[in-house]
Design a protein around this motif. Structure first.
Motif, PDB file in Angstrom:
ATOM      1  N   UNK A   2       0.838  -1.197   0.000  1.00  0.00           N
ATOM      2  CA  UNK A   2       0.000   0.000   0.000  1.00  0.00           C
ATOM      3  C   UNK A   2       0.874   1.249   0.000  1.00  0.00           C
ATOM      4  N   UNK A   3       1.987   1.194   0.739  1.00  0.00           N
ATOM      5  CA  UNK A   3       2.880   2.360   0.741  1.00  0.00           C
ATOM      6  C   UNK A   3       3.451   2.582  -0.654  1.00  0.00           C
ATOM      7  N   UNK A   4       3.901   1.488  -1.281  1.00  0.00           N
ATOM      8  CA  UNK A   4       4.465   1.618  -2.624  1.00  0.00           C
ATOM      9  C   UNK A   4       3.426   2.177  -3.597  1.00  0.00           C
ATOM     10  N   UNK A   5       2.214   1.649  -3.516  1.00  0.00           N
ATOM     11  CA  UNK A   5       1.168   2.136  -4.423  1.00  0.00           C
ATOM     12  C   UNK A   5       0.918   3.612  -4.178  1.00  0.00           C
ATOM     13  N   UNK A   6       0.912   4.002  -2.908  1.00  0.00           N
ATOM     14  CA  UNK A   6       0.664   5.398  -2.582  1.00  0.00           C
ATOM     15  C   UNK A   6       1.775   6.285  -3.139  1.00  0.00           C
TER      16      UNK A   6
ATOM     17  N   UNK B  38       1.701  14.319   4.491  1.00  0.00           N
ATOM     18  CA  UNK B  38       1.626  13.151   3.615  1.00  0.00           C
ATOM     19  C   UNK B  38       1.162  11.896   4.364  1.00  0.00           C
ATOM     20  N   UNK B  39       1.569  11.774   5.646  1.00  0.00           N
ATOM     21  CA  UNK B  39       1.177  10.581   6.398  1.00  0.00           C
ATOM     22  C   UNK B  39      -0.332  10.556   6.608  1.00  0.00           C
ATOM     23  N   UNK B  40      -0.903  11.718   6.863  1.00  0.00           N
ATOM     24  CA  UNK B  40      -2.358  11.782   7.048  1.00  0.00           C
ATOM     25  C   UNK B  40      -3.049  11.413   5.736  1.00  0.00           C
ATOM     26  N   UNK B  41      -2.491  11.947   4.655  1.00  0.00           N
ATOM     27  CA  UNK B  41      -3.055  11.626   3.348  1.00  0.00           C
ATOM     28  C   UNK B  41      -3.057  10.123   3.117  1.00  0.00           C
ATOM     29  N   UNK B  42      -1.925   9.495   3.465  1.00  0.00           N
ATOM     30  CA  UNK B  42      -1.805   8.055   3.272  1.00  0.00           C
ATOM     31  C   UNK B  42      -2.875   7.329   4.090  1.00  0.00           C
TER      32      UNK B  42
END
Ligand SMILES: Nc1ncnc2c1ncn2[C@@H]1O[C@H](COP(=O)(O)OP(=O)(O)OP(=O)(O)O)[C@@H](O)[C@H]1O
Ligand SMILES: [Mg+2]
Lengths: 329, 336, 398
Positions: free
Chosen positions: A20-24, A67-71
């Motif tokens: 999911x991190x990579x996709x984000x 960005x973390x909140x966005x993720x």
């Protein structure tokens, strides 16, 4: 046993998070946020987006926040089954992907089944008759299978089918079923179209699996329990099939963890050439149109699918291998 | 050897070679010995001298690239009729009905001698059903009985265990149960106790002796341990580099060893009287590379008593030196 | 058991010191005779041993020769090409490969026939007709378009050329593509690109693999577990979609060189795991061996063993693993470029060439566009065989 399941489950979860991190990251990579590109492509297509709609979207995905909140917002949307909109289609991603994902699963499964069905007997043969002519021939064919990238094999199959059989071997359905709703007849049509993509997709994996099975079995054939089984007076055939083959099966099954990502990967590119209605062509289109939101979602779903497949194979392995089932580690 | 004892197995000039790219390994190179009915024969020798290959040759389960290239293995059936096992098809019916039925085999490593994915019971029942032609239920009953006889507690439950669930000692007992499940006339035990601790070793050896007395079977005991030989065996075969260098009764070997190699072996055992912290005796040099056997007597490069000009060129034959003892050494040629 | 026991196994300790407990009748302390063959084996370095074993692997030897030829093409690509690979001409679109005749009137005189393009009046398709009356002789080592060999040596000599007419109008050994560019000349440059990108990607992978695998093997414990988990996760991901995503995110405005670099990095980022695994495994055995040798041998002989036998054996495994990793890199680049997401024109690579063969219509009319598949398959096979041979040679029992 429980510890084993738990360990595997945790690893699967971590893998999903990594994906999911990579996709984000992929969604975030192009300059500007995806709402900007959303607006751009909407207006290019002649549509309009109202201020209010844009604000609502920015709010929903927290685009003005770190960005973390966005993720986290993105993930929570996805977990709720809200995959967002596909720009080019102006339809929810879920609708666009739906059937195509199912077909990707079916094709990948068919390729795995083909791979195993072929690699198992040939691997056994090559190990038992090591250095025989048959072994050399299979090894050589295996190497060639390994050397031909999937898309190239698909091109060759396509060309041969066209040139010598005057048939279009691409596609998964006959024209009359392509848009039809699911029915028994459509399913049969699908089955009839499956072998070619399954073989094309499975071939290079098959070559690898033959080599894995061969070397596993060669290792097992040297073990004392084979000797004691022989010493009990069984026929050679029975000795080999009942003992070393059965033991070598386990690492063979566990390689699905690597086989599945490989096949899913391959299905993307092979689908393009053979025009299969999987997520492959969709992904490419989305990437070329810079619809990163759709692309990111597809990459995430493919990854999750692979992880689920691998987890199932882990459970299967536990079921067939008493050492995992019974040992408390 | 003693004429009154009828042989069960007679190995004559057996040669088993491994043909590899790098060269030929003459693992067994002209070994001869007899196993008498109901007796225990010990086979000793350094690591790599061909003991296990000899055992596998008898069962005809030498794996490629190994092959029996010469000699005879005579098996005497209940009526005393000999069959040369080297002439049989290794996967044929006749050979297979000997394996497991008439000749049982136990290995050094009880852990890896069982399949890791089959239960112990599965493997015993398989042997019983194969050779005794009984029903599944009867085979299971007999298997439990076999496990009970080798002293495994709660055999009804243990039969469904996997080998890795058993302790080392139990595993080896289970292995013996498999080997003896069809009441063989010869048991080949290849270093049956090497992997076990000393107490368990003693228990397993006691068990073997006890079972031997009950059933009157012969045992071919392969071991590194001269103590075990002294305790268990009637006769001893000493092997060096694939050849038999000396044969004799336990008494003769331990008290009147003739061959320099046998004597060196015996000297390397610490006696209870040896003072502590004294260096044990070792045999000078090491075993030659298997591809390059020395010419003449294979032991001559390490032999302290070698006769220059003779031992390097000629091979001594195995000769009787009386008292049921035979030795292959030029020191005794003229006396024979 | 009553008797104390002594295994026969640990006999092989050659001892030079005459210890206490040696009674009468000691064995002569003479060297064991060794034959010459053994001597040769025992003094050979790991590298020599590896070479001897590799030589026995016939397929690997043949493949090594093939690879050498491939890399000669890489070096001499502009010399082997006879037309500027970018030279396009709509008038020469999709010409089929042209047969080269070696003999004329019984004498060795390589030549081709002139080809004329025309439009089919009914279908409006371009058709090409060979004119057997106009003979065009082939010439070797002729002047052509200027280039710099290896980027430095300026030259304009080419292996092939023709007499009388401009070469681009007469010679089409492998035909032309949609834009009328000469396929042979493009193939030479594509080989240069694809094979160097494979090497570059593997170099980065190797760096990552040795670094992370080394750390993993050296520290063990938590760091090791962590790195192992990361590798496990990376290996369980479907790589092509990820590559596609990353590659598509590269801005379209980037120049060729930067795209090249970026693609190389993307390919190597996901390809280092196998190398790291091998390095770690070797590291662990190395530590083990180191420990044993340290216990057994003293002083300088130990250093000697490490440098003459262990480091080469370590290296040979790495070399084998690296060789086996290259084909995957080549296939990745080819696949990405084929999709139009990897190298983009004006860069020329095998994948870029194959992009033109993407649909069945193109393939049906001009099957020669599939020709670049042959060098891909050959190179991948050759790398696999050589890698296999190297691995067998490095570790005959592994
Ligand atoms: N499968 C095989 N391939 C090649 N050589 C073999 C094979 N099996 C045994 N050998 C060789 O045959 C020789 C004798 O081996 P064997 O196993 O009989 O020794 P052993 O006396 O049983 O030793 P140990 O006491 O260590 O068990 C050795 O040199 C060994 O290398
Ligand atoms: Mg042995």
């Amino acid at each position: 046993m429980l510890a084993y399941i738990l360990r595997r489950l945790i690893l699967a979860l971590i893998t999903v998070i990594a994906i999911s991190i990579l996709s984000f990251v992929i969604i975030q990579l192009p300059p500007g946020d995806f709402i900007t590109s959303y607006i751009a492509s909407m207006s290019a297509g002649g549509g309009t987006v109202s201020e209010a709609e844009v604000e609502a979207l920015r709010e929903q995905y927290g685009l003005d926040q770190p960005i973390t909140v966005q993720y986290l917002k993105w993930v929570s949307q996805i977990v709720q089954g809200n995959f967002g909109m596909a720009l080019e289609w102006n339809r929810p991603v879920k609708d666009v992907i739906g059937d195509r994902l199912t077909l990707t699963v079916i094709i990948s499964l068919a390729a795995v089944i083909f791979t195993w069905a072929v690699a198992l007997p040939i691997g056994i043969y090559s190990a038992v008759k090591r250095y025989s002519i048959g072994d050399y021939i299979f090894t050589f064919i295996g190497f060639i299978g390994l050397a031909i990238p999937g898309f190239m094999l698909a091109l060759i199959v396509l060309y041969v089918g066209f040139r010598y059989f005057n048939a279009n071997v691409g596609g998964l359905f006959s024209p009359e079923y392509a848009e039809a709703p699911w029915s028994w007849a459509k399913f049969q049509d699908l089955l009839a179209h499956l072998p070619i993509p399954a073989v094309v997709l499975g071939l290079s994996g098959t070559a690898q699996m033959i080599r894995i099975m061969r070397s596993n079995l060669l290792d097992e054939l040297r073990k004392p329990y084979v000797m004691t089984a022989r010493a009990r007076g069984l026929t050679e055939m029975r000795v080999i099939l009942k003992y070393p083959v059965r033991v070598a099966m386990n690492p063979f099954i566990s390689t699905i963890g690597y086989l599945l990502p490989y096949i899913v990967s391959g299905s993307i590119i092979v689908s393009l050439v053979l025009s299969l209605p999987t997520v492959g062509p969709l992904l490419l289109k989305a990437l070329i149109a810079q619809d990163m939101f759709l692309a990111g979602t597809i990459i995430l779903l493919l990854g999750v699918m692979t992880v689920i497949g691998t987890f199932i194979s882990d459970l299967l392995l536990m079921w067939v291998d008493p050492r995992i089932r019974l040992e408390r580690r | 050897m003693n004429d009154q004892r009828t042989p069960l197995l007679s190995v004559r000039d057996l040669k088993t070679y491994f043909f590899q790219d790098e060269g030929t390994v003459k693992a067994v190179d002209g070994a001869s010995f007899d196993v008498a009915r109901g007796q225990t024969l010990g086979i000793v020798g350094e690591s790599g001298c061909g003991k296990s290959v000899t055992a596998r040759s008898i069962l005809r389960i030498v794996e490629a690239p190994g092959r029996i290239v010469g000699g005879q293995i005579l098996w005497y059936d209940a009526k005393g009729q000999p069959t040369d096992l080297t002439q049989l098809d290794p996967d044929g019916h006749q050979m297979r009905s000997l394996r497991g039925r008439e000749i049982g085999l136990i290995f050094q490593e009880p852990m890896t001698s069982f399949s890791p994915v089959h239960t112990v019971g599965n493997q015993i029942i398989e042997a019983i059903r194969l050779h005794m032609g009984v029903s599944k239920a009867e085979a299971r009953r007999r298997a439990i009985e076999a496990l009970r006889q080798v002293g495994i507690p709660q055999p009804e439950r243990r039969i469904d265990d996997y080998a890795f669930q058993l302790s080392g000692g139990l595993r080896q007992r289970a292995m013996i149960a498999v080997a003896l499940s069809c009441d063989p006339r010869l048991l080949i035990a290849d270093e049956p106790t090497t992997a076990l601790d000393v107490t368990t070793q003693a228990q397993i050896l006691d068990l073997l002796r006890e079972l031997q007395q009950q059933r009157g079977m012969a045992i071919m005991l392969i071991t590194h341990n001269l103590g075990v030989v002294a305790e268990m065996c009637d006769d001893v075969v000493v092997m060096y580099l694939g050849r038999v260098v000396e044969v004799g009764s336990v008494d003769a070997i331990f008290h009147q060893a003739k061959h320099p190699y046998t004597r060196a072996l015996l000297r390397s055992i610490p006696a209870i009287t040896t003072p502590p912290r004294v260096k044990l005796h070792t045999i000078t040099g090491s075993i030659p590379h298997p591809y390059n056997r020395p010419s003449g007597c294979p032991f001559h490069p390490r032999c302290p008593e070698r006769l220059r000009g003779l031992c390097e060129v000629a091979e001594p034959a195995l000769r009787a030196v009386g008292n049921g003892q035979s030795v292959s050494c030029f020191l005794y040629e003229n006396r024979a | 058991m009553a008797e104390p026991e002594q295994d026969l196994k640990p006999h092989a300790t050659p001892s030079s010191s005459q210890g206490e407990g040696w009674g009468e009748g000691d064995f002569l302390d003479e060297d064991v005779t060794t034959t010459e063959a053994e001597e040769r084996i025992s003094v050979a370095t790991a590298g020599q041993l590896m070479w001897w074993r590799f030589r026995k692997h016939r397929l690997a030897m043949v493949s090594a020769v093939v690879l050498i030829i491939f890399y000669l093409v890489v070096i001499f690509a502009p010399f082997l090409a006879y037309v500027d690979p970018e030279l396009s001409e709509a008038q020469r679109s999709l010409m089929p490969p042209q047969p080269v005749h070696l003999f004329r009137e019984g004498r060795f005189e390589p030549h081709v026939y002139a080809v004329k393009g025309a439009r089919d009046p009914k279908t409006f398709k371009r058709v090409y007709v060979t004119d057997p009356n106009t003979v065009i002789p082939l010439r070797f080592f002729v002047k052509g378009f200027p280039y710099k060999l290896l980027g430095v040596i300026p030259s304009d000599i080419h292996l092939l050329g023709v007499e009388g007419v401009p070469v681009e109008e007469a010679l089409f050994i492998l035909g032309t593509d949609l834009n009328g560019r000469d396929l042979w000349s493009r193939l030479m440059f594509a080989t240069q690109m694809s094979l160097t990108i494979g090497l570059a990607a593997v170099a980065i992978s190797l760096f990552l693999g040795v670094l992370l695998g080394g750390i993993s093997g050296y520290f063990s414990g938590t760091v090791d577990t962590l790195i192992q988990r990361v590798i496990e996760i990376l290996r369980s991901l479907p790589t092509i979609p990820l590559w596609m995503g990353l590659a598509a995110a590269l801005p379209g405005s980037w120049p060729v060189q930067r795209v090249y670099l970026a693609i190389t990095i993307i390919i190597s980022l996901l390809g280092w795991t196998e190398l790291a695994r091998v390095v770690r495994g070797r590291f662990l055995t190395l530590r083990e061996e180191d420990f044993i040798t340290a216990a057994e041998l003293a002083g300088c002989s130990r250093m000697r063993i490490i440098f003459r036998h262990m480091v080469p054996s370590f290296l040979s495994h790495i070399i084998a693993a690296t060789t086996l990793a290259i084909p995957a890199m080549i296939i990745s680049e080819t696949s990405l470029s084929f999709l139009g997401l990897g190298l983009r024109p004006p860069a020329i690579s095998w994948g870029v060439l194959l992009e033109q063969a993407q649909n069945i219509q193109a393939l049906a009319i001009s099957p020669w566009l599939l020709l670049p598949a042959i060098p891909v398959i050959l190179a991948v096979l050759a790398f696999n065989f050589v890698g296999d041979g190297l691995r067998d040679a490095a570790d005959p029992y592994g």
